[in-house]
Design a protein around this motif. Sequence first.
Motif, PDB file in Angstrom:
ATOM      1  N   ALA A  78      37.297  35.749  39.330  1.00 25.46           N
ATOM      2  CA  ALA A  78      36.669  36.676  40.279  1.00 25.46           C
ATOM      3  C   ALA A  78      35.410  37.288  39.690  1.00 25.46           C
ATOM      4  CB  ALA A  78      37.646  37.773  40.661  1.00 25.46           C
ATOM      5  N   LEU A  79      34.467  37.556  40.567  1.00 28.75           N
ATOM      6  CA  LEU A  79      33.345  38.426  40.231  1.00 28.75           C
ATOM      7  C   LEU A  79      33.786  39.821  40.625  1.00 28.75           C
ATOM      8  CD1 LEU A  79      30.322  36.270  41.462  1.00 28.75           C
ATOM      9  CD2 LEU A  79      30.860  36.916  39.090  1.00 28.75           C
ATOM     10  N   ILE A  80      33.811  40.739  39.648  1.00 28.00           N
ATOM     11  CA  ILE A  80      34.388  42.065  39.848  1.00 28.00           C
ATOM     12  C   ILE A  80      33.324  43.121  39.594  1.00 28.00           C
ATOM     13  CG2 ILE A  80      36.116  43.695  38.985  1.00 28.00           C
ATOM     14  CD1 ILE A  80      37.563  40.961  37.962  1.00 28.00           C
ATOM     15  N   ARG A  81      33.085  43.957  40.612  1.00 25.82           N
ATOM     16  CA  ARG A  81      32.126  45.059  40.434  1.00 25.82           C
ATOM     17  C   ARG A  81      32.918  46.287  40.003  1.00 25.82           C
ATOM     18  NH1 ARG A  81      30.215  45.566  45.296  1.00 25.82           N
ATOM     19  NH2 ARG A  81      28.453  44.132  45.131  1.00 25.82           N
ATOM     20  N   LEU A  82      32.787  46.637  38.721  1.00 26.22           N
ATOM     21  CA  LEU A  82      33.540  47.775  38.180  1.00 26.22           C
ATOM     22  C   LEU A  82      33.003  49.083  38.745  1.00 26.22           C
ATOM     23  CD1 LEU A  82      33.817  46.591  34.467  1.00 26.22           C
ATOM     24  CD2 LEU A  82      35.649  46.653  36.182  1.00 26.22           C
ATOM     25  N   ASP A  83      33.857  50.070  38.840  1.00 29.21           N
ATOM     26  CA  ASP A  83      33.434  51.383  39.334  1.00 29.21           C
ATOM     27  C   ASP A  83      32.320  51.930  38.449  1.00 29.21           C
ATOM     28  OD1 ASP A  83      35.425  51.139  41.232  1.00 29.21           O
ATOM     29  OD2 ASP A  83      36.907  52.229  40.031  1.00 29.21           O
ATOM     30  N   GLY A  84      31.202  52.263  39.040  1.00 28.72           N
ATOM     31  CA  GLY A  84      30.058  52.771  38.281  1.00 28.72           C
ATOM     32  C   GLY A  84      29.067  51.688  37.908  1.00 28.72           C
ATOM     33  N   ALA A  85      29.422  50.443  38.152  1.00 25.59           N
ATOM     34  CA  ALA A  85      28.504  49.335  37.862  1.00 25.59           C
ATOM     35  C   ALA A  85      27.907  48.830  39.173  1.00 25.59           C
ATOM     36  CB  ALA A  85      29.239  48.208  37.159  1.00 25.59           C
ATOM     37  N   ASP A  86      26.769  48.154  39.067  1.00 27.57           N
ATOM     38  CA  ASP A  86      26.153  47.544  40.252  1.00 27.57           C
ATOM     39  C   ASP A  86      26.283  46.033  40.247  1.00 27.57           C
ATOM     40  OD1 ASP A  86      24.779  49.903  41.610  1.00 27.57           O
ATOM     41  OD2 ASP A  86      24.052  50.082  39.545  1.00 27.57           O
ATOM     42  N   VAL A  87      26.315  45.462  39.044  1.00 27.63           N
ATOM     43  CA  VAL A  87      26.335  44.002  38.931  1.00 27.63           C
ATOM     44  C   VAL A  87      27.751  43.567  38.562  1.00 27.63           C
ATOM     45  CG1 VAL A  87      25.400  42.017  37.702  1.00 27.63           C
ATOM     46  CG2 VAL A  87      23.924  43.985  38.208  1.00 27.63           C
ATOM     47  N   PRO A  88      28.352  42.684  39.372  1.00 22.02           N
ATOM     48  CA  PRO A  88      29.716  42.257  39.073  1.00 22.02           C
ATOM     49  C   PRO A  88      29.800  41.359  37.838  1.00 22.02           C
ATOM     50  CG  PRO A  88      28.954  41.355  41.189  1.00 22.02           C
ATOM     51  CD  PRO A  88      27.818  42.129  40.612  1.00 22.02           C
ATOM     52  N   MET A  89      30.947  41.384  37.174  1.00 21.18           N
ATOM     53  CA  MET A  89      31.201  40.534  36.008  1.00 21.18           C
ATOM     54  C   MET A  89      32.312  39.537  36.328  1.00 21.18           C
ATOM     55  SD  MET A  89      33.337  43.010  33.371  1.00 21.18           S
ATOM     56  CE  MET A  89      33.903  41.676  32.302  1.00 21.18           C
ATOM     57  N   LEU A  90      32.316  38.449  35.570  1.00 19.61           N
ATOM     58  CA  LEU A  90      33.325  37.407  35.790  1.00 19.61           C
ATOM     59  C   LEU A  90      34.527  37.632  34.877  1.00 19.61           C
ATOM     60  CD1 LEU A  90      33.645  34.457  37.202  1.00 19.61           C
ATOM     61  CD2 LEU A  90      33.448  33.700  34.830  1.00 19.61           C
ATOM     62  N   HIS A  91      35.706  37.519  35.449  1.00 15.94           N
ATOM     63  CA  HIS A  91      36.917  37.487  34.620  1.00 15.94           C
ATOM     64  C   HIS A  91      38.055  36.888  35.447  1.00 15.94           C
ATOM     65  CE1 HIS A  91      39.180  38.382  31.015  1.00 15.94           C
ATOM     66  NE2 HIS A  91      38.112  38.969  30.476  1.00 15.94           N
ATOM     67  N   ALA A  92      39.211  36.785  34.826  1.00 12.76           N
ATOM     68  CA  ALA A  92      40.380  36.220  35.499  1.00 12.76           C
ATOM     69  C   ALA A  92      41.226  37.341  36.094  1.00 12.76           C
ATOM     70  CB  ALA A  92      41.209  35.426  34.502  1.00 12.76           C
ATOM     71  N   VAL A  93      41.902  37.044  37.206  1.00 18.51           N
ATOM     72  CA  VAL A  93      42.806  38.023  37.830  1.00 18.51           C
ATOM     73  C   VAL A  93      44.198  37.401  37.922  1.00 18.51           C
ATOM     74  CG1 VAL A  93      43.286  39.456  39.854  1.00 18.51           C
ATOM     75  CG2 VAL A  93      40.909  38.977  39.208  1.00 18.51           C
ATOM     76  N   ASP A  94      45.164  38.089  37.330  1.00 14.33           N
ATOM     77  CA  ASP A  94      46.552  37.628  37.375  1.00 14.33           C
ATOM     78  C   ASP A  94      47.192  38.229  38.626  1.00 14.33           C
ATOM     79  OD1 ASP A  94      49.021  36.607  36.831  1.00 14.33           O
ATOM     80  OD2 ASP A  94      49.443  37.930  35.133  1.00 14.33           O
ATOM     81  N   ALA A  95      47.028  37.519  39.744  1.00 15.31           N
ATOM     82  CA  ALA A  95      47.465  38.077  41.037  1.00 15.31           C
ATOM     83  C   ALA A  95      48.815  37.526  41.476  1.00 15.31           C
ATOM     84  CB  ALA A  95      46.408  37.788  42.105  1.00 15.31           C
ATOM     85  N   GLY A  96      49.340  36.557  40.760  1.00 18.76           N
ATOM     86  CA  GLY A  96      50.640  36.008  41.138  1.00 18.76           C
ATOM     87  C   GLY A  96      50.547  34.990  42.251  1.00 18.76           C
TER      88      GLY A  96
END
Lengths: 153, 350
Positions: free
Chosen positions: A100-118
Amino acid sequence: MSQDLGPEETLSARFKLEFDYTRSVGPVVGRFLMGLLQRRIEGIRMSDGRVLVPPTEYDPLTSESLDEFVEVGDAGEVVSWSWVQVPREKHPLDRPFAWALIRLDGADVPMLHAVDAGSESRMRSGGRVKVRWRAERVGHIRDIECFEPEDAS
Amino acid sequence: MREVAVVSFAQSAARREPARNEVEILMPVVTQAVEASGIPRHEIGFTCSGSCDYLAGQAFSFVSAVDALGAWPPIVESHVEMDAAWALYEAWAKIQCGMADSALVFGFGKSSPGEIRDVLTLQLDPYYLAPLWPDTVSLAAIQARVLLESGKASERDLAEVAARSRRDAAANPGAHQRDPSGVDELLARDYLVSPLRVHDCAPISDGAAAVVLAAGDLARKVCDRPAWIRGIDHRIEPHALGLRDLATSPSTRLAAEKAGLGSVPPEVAELHAPFTSQELILREALSLDAGVRVNPSGGALGANVVMAAGLVRIGEAARSIREGEASRALAHATSGPCLQQNLVCLLEAD
């Protein structure tokens, strides 16, 4: 004396391809990685005011030097994602997961990482995810073990 | 600017090649391109190749390719660690500088011996991305979802690109992904990495391709209908995927503008899109409407010789001009994750 070798007798030797050197990560990447050690995620302010996570030493658009660090949250919003039903050997998780590309709270540009969503049904763009920290951290991007849906716990 | 044309093009029949090594695949291709050019091999002024050491798993692996050239007496030779479309760009610049009047350009690669999805991960940022091993298909799938959720395309649109490419590939001896399945059949299949299915991804191909360039009067002398390079340009977007609007390709748009595409549409466009979603993104960036014949060769979805597939686009576009099918053709090559880098080459008949 030489003799013909059958295919099952072909000589072979182990060969490991490696580049055996170390690199300094510098003042910006280094500070980000050291922050992870303490469960802290820092971005950097770009020339146009946006906060870039993970940070780079230079503005990716204007090439100006950047030095204003901004701490951001360890949870955020999924911007886009893909679902890996069959993980590859090198993937960070050994069960079906999302990139996922994830936009962290307080950030504007999303980062890539893995999501363990089941399951894929728990993923959606706009959904909230949070960091799962690795217990033993070393100052590496994989100190973030992965993200997980915020409603998981 | 000097006039420079593509005067010949050759490629191997792309497929998985467990038996032949790179030099064995390359040698007949180079020979065919040189002979078809009408320029004696020893008179070709410059040679430039594109390949990737990571595919061979060996440093300076491209040096062995010189065995396929006949490099005695010594030749002026160069190499790029990129698709050979960029080797063609270097050769074009060399001719522009007056340092040669002709050039042999070739690219080659074998993807099948390794895990190409993992190998391409090594081109990513070594601190933030590569240690996670996000493979090419996974990243392209993130991009495809951005496109789908933008409302610009549906999964059916993607399958239509796949079905058309596979049909066209069946008529191309250089391609190998041949499949008469219809769109509904394709859509009934499982996801590989959702939202992409196998048909959305380029096949794994081994092979080689070669092009000969010639300047001005030499091109006219050896070729009845040279495919003139009217413009060529390369643009790059930021490496961080989060900084880009993945549903569009501003670097392609800009490269096309700088290459001189203007408002006159090409008759043929050969787009280097290893994923169906990327073809749709490129078509929009280049403002190609339904009247433009896109990838009559089957494109990278029909055969994807990594490090040659971009050069093949230029070769195929040039062939459409040399054989009189088109008088204006556009060729595109890409590199990096999710269309990060794009090169556009505009070709025309006299």
